[in-house]
Write a protein that holds these residues in place. Structure first.
Motif, PDB file in Angstrom:
ATOM      1  N   ALA A  48       2.154  -4.729   0.396  1.00  0.00           N
ATOM      2  CA  ALA A  48       1.476  -4.927  -0.888  1.00  0.00           C
ATOM      3  C   ALA A  48       0.136  -4.208  -0.914  1.00  0.00           C
ATOM      4  O   ALA A  48      -0.207  -3.558  -1.907  1.00  0.00           O
ATOM      5  N   LYS A  49      -0.607  -4.300   0.157  1.00  0.00           N
ATOM      6  CA  LYS A  49      -1.919  -3.653   0.211  1.00  0.00           C
ATOM      7  C   LYS A  49      -1.789  -2.133   0.269  1.00  0.00           C
ATOM      8  O   LYS A  49      -2.577  -1.420  -0.347  1.00  0.00           O
ATOM      9  N   THR A  50      -0.802  -1.633   0.978  1.00  0.00           N
ATOM     10  CA  THR A  50      -0.580  -0.194   1.054  1.00  0.00           C
ATOM     11  C   THR A  50      -0.182   0.347  -0.319  1.00  0.00           C
ATOM     12  O   THR A  50      -0.652   1.403  -0.731  1.00  0.00           O
ATOM     13  N   SER A  51       0.670  -0.391  -1.033  1.00  0.00           N
ATOM     14  CA  SER A  51       1.091   0.026  -2.370  1.00  0.00           C
ATOM     15  C   SER A  51      -0.093   0.074  -3.323  1.00  0.00           C
ATOM     16  O   SER A  51      -0.227   1.014  -4.109  1.00  0.00           O
ATOM     17  N   SER A  52      -0.947  -0.925  -3.243  1.00  0.00           N
ATOM     18  CA  SER A  52      -2.134  -0.961  -4.097  1.00  0.00           C
ATOM     19  C   SER A  52      -3.050   0.210  -3.801  1.00  0.00           C
ATOM     20  O   SER A  52      -3.601   0.841  -4.708  1.00  0.00           O
ATOM     21  N   LYS A  53      -3.219   0.515  -2.538  1.00  0.00           N
ATOM     22  CA  LYS A  53      -4.091   1.624  -2.135  1.00  0.00           C
ATOM     23  C   LYS A  53      -3.525   2.945  -2.640  1.00  0.00           C
ATOM     24  O   LYS A  53      -4.257   3.784  -3.169  1.00  0.00           O
ATOM     25  N   LYS A  54      -2.214   3.146  -2.486  1.00  0.00           N
ATOM     26  CA  LYS A  54      -1.584   4.383  -2.946  1.00  0.00           C
ATOM     27  C   LYS A  54      -1.708   4.518  -4.459  1.00  0.00           C
ATOM     28  O   LYS A  54      -1.960   5.616  -4.966  1.00  0.00           O
ATOM     29  N   ALA A  55      -1.548   3.421  -5.179  1.00  0.00           N
ATOM     30  CA  ALA A  55      -1.670   3.457  -6.644  1.00  0.00           C
ATOM     31  C   ALA A  55      -3.095   3.838  -7.044  1.00  0.00           C
ATOM     32  O   ALA A  55      -3.307   4.647  -7.952  1.00  0.00           O
TER      33      ALA A  55
END
Length: 61
Positions: A48-55
């Motif tokens: 979830a945190k990686t996805s948020s960072k990529k977004a």
């Protein structure tokens, strides 16, 4: 009001590196299950945190 010191502290279910000598096979299996659940929880939060960072990175490019 109550002070935090008055509250009972939660019992640790497992401490990394603790002595396993006196645990039964059943106890060990229970701890393994708990640790697997915790690993799954940690991995889900990481995704979830990686996805948020990529977004966020793609938004600010």
């Amino acid at each position: 009001m109550f002070a935090d010191d008055d509250m009972p502290k939660p019992k640790k279910l497992h401490e990394i590196g603790c002595d396993l000598t006196f645990l039964s096979a059943g106890d060990l299996e229970e701890r393994i299950s708990l640790l697997k659940e915790e690993i799954s929880r940690l991995e889900a939060d990481k995704v979830a945190k990686t996805s948020s960072k990529k977004a966020a990175e793609s938004f600010f490019r």
